[in-house]
Scaffold this motif. Structure first.
Motif, PDB file in Angstrom:
ATOM      1  N   THR A   1      18.777  21.378  21.966  1.00 50.32           N
ATOM      2  CA  THR A   1      18.666  20.866  20.592  1.00 50.32           C
ATOM      3  C   THR A   1      18.379  19.367  20.561  1.00 50.32           C
ATOM      4  N   ASP A   2      18.063  18.795  21.709  1.00 51.30           N
ATOM      5  CA  ASP A   2      17.794  17.356  21.788  1.00 51.30           C
ATOM      6  C   ASP A   2      16.359  17.082  21.327  1.00 51.30           C
ATOM      7  N   GLN A   3      16.217  16.398  20.180  1.00 48.79           N
ATOM      8  CA  GLN A   3      14.900  16.141  19.617  1.00 48.79           C
ATOM      9  C   GLN A   3      14.100  15.111  20.420  1.00 48.79           C
ATOM     10  N   GLN A   4      14.773  14.374  21.307  1.00 55.89           N
ATOM     11  CA  GLN A   4      14.070  13.371  22.103  1.00 55.89           C
ATOM     12  C   GLN A   4      13.377  13.973  23.327  1.00 55.89           C
ATOM     13  N   ILE A   5      13.676  15.232  23.624  1.00 56.07           N
ATOM     14  CA  ILE A   5      13.059  15.925  24.752  1.00 56.07           C
ATOM     15  C   ILE A   5      12.009  16.887  24.208  1.00 56.07           C
ATOM     16  N   SER A   6      10.805  16.781  24.702  1.00 57.69           N
ATOM     17  CA  SER A   6       9.732  17.649  24.220  1.00 57.69           C
ATOM     18  C   SER A   6       9.920  19.069  24.745  1.00 57.69           C
ATOM     19  N   ASP A   7       9.314  20.022  24.034  1.00 59.43           N
ATOM     20  CA  ASP A   7       9.382  21.418  24.467  1.00 59.43           C
ATOM     21  C   ASP A   7       8.734  21.590  25.840  1.00 59.43           C
ATOM     22  N   SER A   8       7.659  20.866  26.080  1.00 64.88           N
ATOM     23  CA  SER A   8       6.962  20.994  27.366  1.00 64.88           C
ATOM     24  C   SER A   8       7.822  20.462  28.511  1.00 64.88           C
ATOM     25  N   ASP A   9       8.566  19.386  28.247  1.00 64.79           N
ATOM     26  CA  ASP A   9       9.434  18.835  29.289  1.00 64.79           C
ATOM     27  C   ASP A   9      10.578  19.801  29.593  1.00 64.79           C
ATOM     28  N   ARG A  10      11.155  20.371  28.548  1.00 57.44           N
ATOM     29  CA  ARG A  10      12.217  21.368  28.754  1.00 57.44           C
ATOM     30  C   ARG A  10      11.682  22.563  29.534  1.00 57.44           C
ATOM     31  N   HIS A  11      10.467  22.977  29.189  1.00 57.36           N
ATOM     32  CA  HIS A  11       9.839  24.120  29.857  1.00 57.36           C
ATOM     33  C   HIS A  11       9.644  23.828  31.341  1.00 57.36           C
ATOM     34  N   GLU A  12       9.183  22.625  31.656  1.00 59.47           N
ATOM     35  CA  GLU A  12       8.973  22.249  33.057  1.00 59.47           C
ATOM     36  C   GLU A  12      10.284  22.192  33.825  1.00 59.47           C
ATOM     37  N   MET A  13      11.323  21.708  33.176  1.00 61.47           N
ATOM     38  CA  MET A  13      12.621  21.655  33.849  1.00 61.47           C
ATOM     39  C   MET A  13      13.173  23.048  34.103  1.00 61.47           C
ATOM     40  N   GLU A  14      12.951  23.960  33.151  1.00 55.62           N
ATOM     41  CA  GLU A  14      13.420  25.324  33.365  1.00 55.62           C
ATOM     42  C   GLU A  14      12.630  26.006  34.480  1.00 55.62           C
ATOM     43  N   LEU A  15      11.332  25.722  34.548  1.00 51.55           N
ATOM     44  CA  LEU A  15      10.530  26.224  35.672  1.00 51.55           C
ATOM     45  C   LEU A  15      11.112  25.720  36.992  1.00 51.55           C
ATOM     46  N   GLY A  16      11.436  24.437  37.019  1.00 53.00           N
ATOM     47  CA  GLY A  16      12.013  23.852  38.227  1.00 53.00           C
ATOM     48  C   GLY A  16      13.331  24.498  38.593  1.00 53.00           C
ATOM     49  N   LEU A  17      14.152  24.784  37.594  1.00 53.78           N
ATOM     50  CA  LEU A  17      15.439  25.422  37.846  1.00 53.78           C
ATOM     51  C   LEU A  17      15.232  26.815  38.450  1.00 53.78           C
ATOM     52  N   CYS A  18      14.283  27.566  37.914  1.00 52.91           N
ATOM     53  CA  CYS A  18      13.998  28.897  38.469  1.00 52.91           C
ATOM     54  C   CYS A  18      13.540  28.800  39.920  1.00 52.91           C
ATOM     55  N   ARG A  19      12.698  27.826  40.208  1.00 51.87           N
ATOM     56  CA  ARG A  19      12.225  27.655  41.585  1.00 51.87           C
ATOM     57  C   ARG A  19      13.382  27.320  42.519  1.00 51.87           C
ATOM     58  N   ARG A  20      14.291  26.450  42.070  1.00 55.89           N
ATOM     59  CA  ARG A  20      15.434  26.081  42.903  1.00 55.89           C
ATOM     60  C   ARG A  20      16.367  27.278  43.107  1.00 55.89           C
ATOM     61  N   LYS A  21      16.535  28.101  42.081  1.00 54.92           N
ATOM     62  CA  LYS A  21      17.344  29.313  42.232  1.00 54.92           C
ATOM     63  C   LYS A  21      16.730  30.242  43.271  1.00 54.92           C
ATOM     64  N   ILE A  22      15.422  30.431  43.170  1.00 57.36           N
ATOM     65  CA  ILE A  22      14.737  31.329  44.103  1.00 57.36           C
ATOM     66  C   ILE A  22      14.861  30.816  45.535  1.00 57.36           C
ATOM     67  N   GLU A  23      14.684  29.503  45.729  1.00 53.18           N
ATOM     68  CA  GLU A  23      14.831  28.918  47.065  1.00 53.18           C
ATOM     69  C   GLU A  23      16.214  29.228  47.642  1.00 53.18           C
ATOM     70  N   LEU A  24      17.255  28.994  46.837  1.00 56.48           N
ATOM     71  CA  LEU A  24      18.617  29.210  47.318  1.00 56.48           C
ATOM     72  C   LEU A  24      18.886  30.687  47.573  1.00 56.48           C
ATOM     73  N   TYR A  25      18.496  31.538  46.627  1.00 57.97           N
ATOM     74  CA  TYR A  25      18.773  32.966  46.780  1.00 57.97           C
ATOM     75  C   TYR A  25      18.025  33.542  47.980  1.00 57.97           C
ATOM     76  N   GLU A  26      16.806  33.070  48.229  1.00 54.77           N
ATOM     77  CA  GLU A  26      16.061  33.544  49.395  1.00 54.77           C
ATOM     78  C   GLU A  26      16.768  33.144  50.688  1.00 54.77           C
ATOM     79  N   ASP A  27      17.252  31.914  50.741  1.00 54.39           N
ATOM     80  CA  ASP A  27      17.963  31.450  51.935  1.00 54.39           C
ATOM     81  C   ASP A  27      19.250  32.250  52.153  1.00 54.39           C
ATOM     82  N   LEU A  28      19.994  32.463  51.064  1.00 49.86           N
ATOM     83  CA  LEU A  28      21.243  33.210  51.184  1.00 49.86           C
ATOM     84  C   LEU A  28      20.987  34.671  51.544  1.00 49.86           C
ATOM     85  N   ALA A  29      19.910  35.247  50.973  1.00 57.27           N
ATOM     86  CA  ALA A  29      19.572  36.642  51.272  1.00 57.27           C
ATOM     87  C   ALA A  29      19.181  36.814  52.729  1.00 57.27           C
TER      88      ALA A  29
END
Length: 229
Positions: free
Chosen positions: A175-203
């Motif tokens: 709900t932060d109006q100072q953060i653009s939707d595109s920036d939030r989208h990119e950060m969420e993409l990054g979070l998914c990539r980091r999750k995948i990296e960790l889960y692959e290593d643990l798997a």
């Protein structure tokens, strides 16, 4: 990709290197006050003017030292004891600097391509470490070969903790109006990539873990969804 191969040192390494970098700059800035051979040519007040900026630099050095101590787990109570102030006073004085650094580190971790915009990239951090190693080597006691700069890799536990912190940060930014939707989208993409990296290593370490395989599948599906949106 293991934590050691990811090229991203631990959060504590980032904070410690910032402290070392500033300490080296302060030492160099203070050096010209040591020789006395040019005293006759100095104008009146020159040494006061030269020393004054070092006070502000020293305050920043203290802030960086507190920030590093906090990131490696030192309590506010202990920080207060070492500064001869209360726990509350220590938190009020340095808490915002710690929060700002932790948020910038998270953003750099989620968006490595933009890390230099918010903190420092892993590559530039490596260059800083190399420069500081040379700095130390030029000044250390020849008998002290242990003095150097080391960057610790992230552990799986730290990566898991960062994922939880990043998830909470993204939720808060929703709900932060100072953060653009595109920036939030990119950060969420990054979070998914980091999750995948960790889960692959643990798997790779525990291929029979059904819950882990499901988490990995979910992260991959979410990444595909974000890429198509």
């Amino acid at each position: 990709m293991s934590a050691e191969d990811s090229g991203m040192p631990s959060e504590a390494s980032f904070a410690r290197l910032a402290l070392a970098e500033h300490a080296s700059m302060l030492a160099d800035a203070a050096y010209h006050l040591i020789p006395t051979t040019r005293d006759r040519d100095a104008r009146q007040g020159e040494y006061v003017a030269a020393a004054a900026p070092l006070v502000a630099a020293a305050r920043r050095l203290l802030e960086l030292a507190v920030m590093f101590e906090r990131i490696k787990g030192t309590s506010w109570e202990q920080v207060g004891i070492d500064l001869s102030i209360s726990r509350q006073a220590a938190h009020e004085r340095f808490g915002q600097a710690e929060r700002d650094f932790r948020e910038r580190f998270l953003r750099a971790w989620l968006q490595p391509a933009r890390a230099d915009e918010v903190l420092v990239s892993a590559d530039r951090l490596t260059h800083m470490a190399d420069r500081l190693r040379t700095y130390i080597a030029s000044r250390r006691d020849p008998d002290d070969q242990s003095a150097t700069i080391q960057l610790e890799p992230m552990s799986d536990l730290e990566r898991s903790t960062l994922i939880a912190r990043a998830s909470a940060m993204l939720k808060a930014l929703a709900t932060d109006q100072q953060i653009s939707d595109s920036d939030r989208h990119e950060m969420e993409l990054g979070l998914c990539r980091r999750k995948i990296e960790l889960y692959e290593d643990l798997a790779a370490q525990d291929s029979e873990n059904t819950e882990l395989r499901e988490a990995l599948a979910g992260a991959r599906a979410r990444l595909a969804e974000l890429r198509s949106s």
